[in-house]
Design a protein around this motif. Sequence first.
Motif, PDB file in Angstrom:
ATOM      1  N   ILE A 180       0.868  -1.175   0.000  1.00  0.00           N
ATOM      2  CA  ILE A 180       0.000   0.000   0.000  1.00  0.00           C
ATOM      3  C   ILE A 180       0.904   1.224   0.000  1.00  0.00           C
ATOM      4  O   ILE A 180       1.686   1.436   0.934  1.00  0.00           O
ATOM      5  N   LEU A 189      -3.365   8.185   7.973  1.00  0.00           N
ATOM      6  CA  LEU A 189      -3.705   6.934   7.305  1.00  0.00           C
ATOM      7  C   LEU A 189      -4.171   5.916   8.342  1.00  0.00           C
ATOM      8  O   LEU A 189      -3.472   5.631   9.309  1.00  0.00           O
ATOM      9  N   PHE A 191      -6.583   2.169   9.374  1.00  0.00           N
ATOM     10  CA  PHE A 191      -6.826   0.772   9.009  1.00  0.00           C
ATOM     11  C   PHE A 191      -8.254   0.391   9.371  1.00  0.00           C
ATOM     12  O   PHE A 191      -8.825   0.884  10.351  1.00  0.00           O
ATOM     13  N   HIS A 222      -9.532  -4.769   3.348  1.00  0.00           N
ATOM     14  CA  HIS A 222      -8.915  -3.739   4.186  1.00  0.00           C
ATOM     15  C   HIS A 222      -9.350  -2.392   3.618  1.00  0.00           C
ATOM     16  O   HIS A 222      -8.909  -1.999   2.541  1.00  0.00           O
ATOM     17  N   VAL A 224      -8.680   0.802   3.663  1.00  0.00           N
ATOM     18  CA  VAL A 224      -7.674   1.815   4.013  1.00  0.00           C
ATOM     19  C   VAL A 224      -8.318   3.198   3.896  1.00  0.00           C
ATOM     20  O   VAL A 224      -9.047   3.469   2.931  1.00  0.00           O
ATOM     21  N   SER A 225      -8.048   4.067   4.862  1.00  0.00           N
ATOM     22  CA  SER A 225      -8.761   5.345   4.934  1.00  0.00           C
ATOM     23  C   SER A 225      -7.810   6.481   5.276  1.00  0.00           C
ATOM     24  O   SER A 225      -7.071   6.397   6.263  1.00  0.00           O
ATOM     25  N   PHE A 247      -6.219   1.442  -2.016  1.00  0.00           N
ATOM     26  CA  PHE A 247      -6.845   1.578  -0.705  1.00  0.00           C
ATOM     27  C   PHE A 247      -7.907   0.512  -0.424  1.00  0.00           C
ATOM     28  O   PHE A 247      -8.674   0.633   0.523  1.00  0.00           O
ATOM     29  N   CYS A 270      -7.632  -7.070  13.092  1.00  0.00           N
ATOM     30  CA  CYS A 270      -6.600  -6.330  12.380  1.00  0.00           C
ATOM     31  C   CYS A 270      -5.377  -6.247  13.268  1.00  0.00           C
ATOM     32  O   CYS A 270      -5.483  -5.898  14.458  1.00  0.00           O
ATOM     33  N   ILE A 346       2.977  -1.042   4.294  1.00  0.00           N
ATOM     34  CA  ILE A 346       2.813   0.373   3.933  1.00  0.00           C
ATOM     35  C   ILE A 346       4.176   0.877   3.448  1.00  0.00           C
ATOM     36  O   ILE A 346       5.177   0.776   4.149  1.00  0.00           O
TER      37      ILE A 346
END
Length: 347
Positions: A180, A189, A191, A222, A224-225, A247, A270, A346
């Motif tokens: 990512i 960032l 999760f 996942h 991703v945000s 993402f 997670c 990441i």
Amino acid sequence: MNNYLLRAVTAWSCCSGVAVRRCCNSIRAGPVKGTCNLPLRLVQFRNQDDTGRARVGAQVVASDPRPGQDESTAGASSTSSSGEMVDITAAIPGIGGDMKQLLESGDVGMRAVKQAIESGKHRLDSRNVRLCAPILNPDKIICVGLNYHDHCRELNYPVPTEPAIFSKLFNALAGPLDDIVMPDETKELDFEAELAVVIGQKGHKIPLSEAMSHVAGYTVAHDVSARDWQLKKNSGQWLLGKTFDGFCPIGPAIVTPQAISDPHNLGIRCRVNGVTLQSSSTSQLVHKIDAIISFISRFVTLVPGDLILTGTPAGVGVSRVPPLWLQKGDVVECEVDEIGTVRNPIV
């Protein structure tokens, strides 16, 4: 070849190499129209160092645990050195070209997959392949926000009376082991481990009583945000914060309902750098899968291959004091029982 049939009582994680045997005492999903009633683990893959088109495969479980064998280690060979999969693209060239095409073929395709597994042909050693996202070209990626009771509590938000729907774009899709890339545009960032539903049958205004029959299977996602872009910028619209490139890692497989004991009672976790930060159960879902499907289909027609991310449980970084943001060098693992794990560095 019966020992090589995929069994509803067995599932494994592609990243941990551990099989977890689950007894299917109650399969809530029921018969699936358009997708044969078979316990399968469907994947997409490329040969190592191959940048060509992804191929469709079916993961193979050799056997149930031997008497006296610990269920937590049974079947570990399925993802270790002796693990096998069937090259469905080679076995069924007419309908196995990609996962969406296979799902659109319904019963015909799924029965052909079963025959390919039983034939013993087109076997591959899992060490020689790399898993991709199990579907690369869905028509839609639809997401549900604030859909776990424990997540609403941690944010001190009221429980939504109807599903809170948003979306991701296709550029967000990534594989279960892909990197990512952390965008320069975000400093926040986060999760989110999620159970994702894969649609197997077209439907519009689907009655609640029929909604589960439209499910082809389940996978791990996942979500991703980038919280700064989701919550503080872009006039409060969530889209940009949710749909940077990469993402939405998904995988490792699409697991059919017949291989899942109860989609509303699965452990979900997670881990970041090996530390568990989310640990909950899909029993915490506010709006259950049938209600989500029925609700969404009031507004859009669902088609085979559509992805629905069903929400994330408590423990996300934005809810912590101080907030916990992902950094370059972190490794995020999102896991759902009976389906597997996506593990994404990441960078």
